[in-house]
Design a protein around this motif. Structure first.
Motif, mmCIF file in Angstrom:
data_model
loop_
_atom_site.group_PDB
_atom_site.id
_atom_site.type_symbol
_atom_site.label_atom_id
_atom_site.label_comp_id
_atom_site.label_asym_id
_atom_site.label_seq_id
_atom_site.Cartn_x
_atom_site.Cartn_y
_atom_site.Cartn_z
ATOM 1 N N ALA A 272 24.075 3.619 -50.794
ATOM 2 C CA ALA A 272 24.160 3.903 -52.469
ATOM 3 C C ALA A 272 22.706 4.083 -52.908
ATOM 4 C CB ALA A 272 24.807 2.715 -53.021
ATOM 5 N N LYS A 273 21.626 3.528 -52.638
ATOM 6 C CA LYS A 273 20.357 3.780 -52.975
ATOM 7 C C LYS A 273 19.966 5.344 -52.500
ATOM 8 C CE LYS A 273 18.707 -0.786 -53.689
ATOM 9 N NZ LYS A 273 17.608 -1.949 -53.064
ATOM 10 N N SER A 274 20.267 5.443 -51.391
ATOM 11 C CA SER A 274 19.550 6.825 -50.728
ATOM 12 C C SER A 274 20.139 8.112 -51.062
ATOM 13 C CB SER A 274 19.528 6.574 -49.182
ATOM 14 O OG SER A 274 20.660 6.639 -48.717
ATOM 15 N N GLU B 212 31.826 -10.741 -52.515
ATOM 16 C CA GLU B 212 30.728 -10.634 -52.140
ATOM 17 C C GLU B 212 29.802 -9.238 -52.607
ATOM 18 O OE1 GLU B 212 32.144 -13.429 -48.401
ATOM 19 O OE2 GLU B 212 31.267 -11.470 -48.208
ATOM 20 N N LEU B 213 30.550 -8.298 -52.315
ATOM 21 C CA LEU B 213 29.969 -6.869 -52.625
ATOM 22 C C LEU B 213 29.690 -6.974 -54.281
ATOM 23 C CD1 LEU B 213 28.951 -3.974 -51.887
ATOM 24 C CD2 LEU B 213 31.428 -3.311 -52.034
ATOM 25 N N ARG B 214 30.825 -7.264 -55.239
ATOM 26 C CA ARG B 214 30.485 -7.276 -56.460
ATOM 27 C C ARG B 214 29.466 -8.103 -56.809
ATOM 28 N NH1 ARG B 214 31.171 -4.130 -60.102
ATOM 29 N NH2 ARG B 214 33.480 -3.817 -59.806
ATOM 30 N N THR B 215 29.071 -9.255 -56.431
ATOM 31 C CA THR B 215 28.020 -9.983 -57.003
ATOM 32 C C THR B 215 26.868 -9.381 -56.545
ATOM 33 O OG1 THR B 215 29.315 -12.223 -56.415
ATOM 34 C CG2 THR B 215 26.917 -12.252 -56.481
ATOM 35 N N VAL C 2 26.377 -5.965 -55.968
ATOM 36 C CA VAL C 2 26.252 -4.696 -56.854
ATOM 37 C C VAL C 2 25.615 -5.216 -58.270
ATOM 38 C CG1 VAL C 2 27.607 -2.997 -58.172
ATOM 39 C CG2 VAL C 2 27.649 -3.466 -55.465
ATOM 40 N N LEU C 3 26.193 -6.159 -58.782
ATOM 41 C CA LEU C 3 25.793 -6.441 -60.327
ATOM 42 C C LEU C 3 24.341 -6.894 -60.344
ATOM 43 C CD1 LEU C 3 28.782 -8.735 -61.508
ATOM 44 C CD2 LEU C 3 28.149 -6.706 -62.419
ATOM 45 N N GLY C 4 23.842 -7.422 -59.221
ATOM 46 C CA GLY C 4 22.525 -7.719 -59.147
ATOM 47 C C GLY C 4 21.562 -6.492 -59.142
ATOM 48 N N PHE D 127 28.124 0.614 -61.921
ATOM 49 C CA PHE D 127 28.309 1.159 -60.525
ATOM 50 C C PHE D 127 29.554 0.478 -60.001
ATOM 51 C CE2 PHE D 127 28.357 0.882 -55.634
ATOM 52 C CZ PHE D 127 27.337 1.866 -55.598
ATOM 53 N N LEU D 128 30.573 1.669 -59.868
ATOM 54 C CA LEU D 128 32.094 1.596 -59.840
ATOM 55 C C LEU D 128 32.428 0.943 -58.315
ATOM 56 C CD1 LEU D 128 33.236 4.944 -61.454
ATOM 57 C CD2 LEU D 128 33.371 2.555 -62.331
#
Length: 360
Positions: free
Chosen positions: A115-117, A144-147, A149-151, A157-158
């Motif tokens: 996602a970053k790249s 786990e992904l939601r946690t 991504v929020l950080g 971010f959808l």
């Protein structure tokens, strides 16, 4: 579905309109895609789940070039278009990636790096389907992904997923109440209700049940599937109603019996499938028949029968979304519309432009 997905979110539009786009289909190139029509675009087929991570397709095309084309497409739009790749993978690869806490940690780290790249606006997951023991494991993964991504990316971010519309699939494969709280959008695949293996004609994407349908057949329609998700705890505003640019073909058992639920001997031409463009060209000579109960068009020619979503049916689905307070609609997809106005509707991409107009 193995595709890339792009999402577009217009500022002045209260309903969302997601558009899947499969670059692997040669009919529609990225440069042809309509701007300011979708709110998010879902690119499908270029990014695959593999080896506890993701891999970008390198053959028969360079997936990195496609990703760049979609970022360019995002710039061309003026309505805040979101670009969201949809992750595909075979069942084995999904299960390897999600099987335990450690594998999920490695997989999530790979998703974040990707996602970053690639400077994307979110991720869509199209695992068909996380059933059985993996039903709850899929929920754990999303949590786990939601946690994570929020950080890292915050609330913008959808995280979205495609969900099958059949009752058995919903019951066996998803913890819908929990997913409805964790995910931003649920793409409810309200199509393919009647399989090409059925013994009688049936509509691919009806809005409503037919009065002649009884028992479990009453579940095979958009109205029932969407309402069931709400009953299970999914917020209405997170549910996007699906439209498909394909439909099923059948070979009639008797060419003089050609209504809904007519007996068939098997699939018809096209291996059981027909596209929107093929359908609109066929009805120029064969004519079309509107079913005002189900809100779909169908046609028949000699021993062949087909039903494909068209412009009128698309308008009806958009009206259904608004009448029932759902979050919006999505299509599968841009690559199955009419980019050159072959069907002579007076505009390119008539399905998508129609839906966008009705949702405004």
């Amino acid at each position: 579905m193995n595709w890339f997905i792009f999402f577009v979110f217009p500022v002045a539009q209260s309903y969302l309109f997601g558009c899947y786009y499969d670059y692997n289909q040669p009919l529609v190139l990225p440069e042809q895609l309509p701007v300011d029509t979708c709110t998010h675009v879902l690119l499908i087929g270029a990014v695959l789940v593999k080896n506890l991570g993701v891999t970008v397709v390198q053959h028969p095309y360079n997936g990195f070039d496609v990703l760049q084309s979609m970022r360019d497409y995002r710039v061309r739009s003026s309505n805040g278009l979101k670009f969201v790749p949809s992750l595909l993978g075979d069942d084995v690869e999904w299960k390897i990636a999600l099987k335990d806490a450690e594998s999920r940690r490695i997989f999530i780290a790979a998703l974040i790096d990707f996602a970053k790249s690639q400077k994307i606006d979110g991720l869509d997951f199209d695992w068909e389907y996380p059933c059985g023991d993996y039903k709850s494991i899929y929920t754990d993964f999303i949590q786990e992904l939601r946690t994570t991504v929020l950080g890292i990316f915050g609330k913008d971010f959808l995280l979205t997923t495609a969900v099958g519309a059949g009752k058995n699939t919903i019951d066996d494969c998803y913890e819908m109440g929990k997913l409805g709280q964790l995910l931003d959008l649920i793409h409810l695949m309200t199509y393919d209700y009647h399989s090409i293996y059925d013994k009688q004609t049936g509509y691919s994407s009806p809005i409503y049940a037919k009065s002649v349908e009884t028992g479990e057949a009453r579940y095979f329609n958009t109205e029932w599937s969407a309402a069931y998700l709400v009953e299970l705890g999914v917020p209405r505003e997170k549910i996007l109603i699906g439209l498909e640019g394909l439909g099923h073909t059948f070979q009639l058992m008797n060419s003089t019996i050609h209504d809904f639920a007519a007996p068939v001997v098997g699939t018809g031409y096209g291996g059981g499938w027909m596209t929107f463009v093929e359908f609109c060209l066929l009805i120029k000579s064969a004519g079309s028949h509107w079913d005002d109960e189900a809100k779909v068009n169908y046609t028949f020619y000699k021993d062949q029968w087909t039903n494909v979503g068209d412009v009128r049916a698309a308008a009806e689905k958009a009206l259904f979304v608004k009448a029932n307070g759902y979050g919006g609609a999505f299509t599968f997809g841009l690559h199955l519309d009419d980019p050159a106005d072959i069907c002579q509707h007076g505009e390119t991409f008539p399905i998508h432009r129609t839906v966008a107009r009705y949702l405004q």
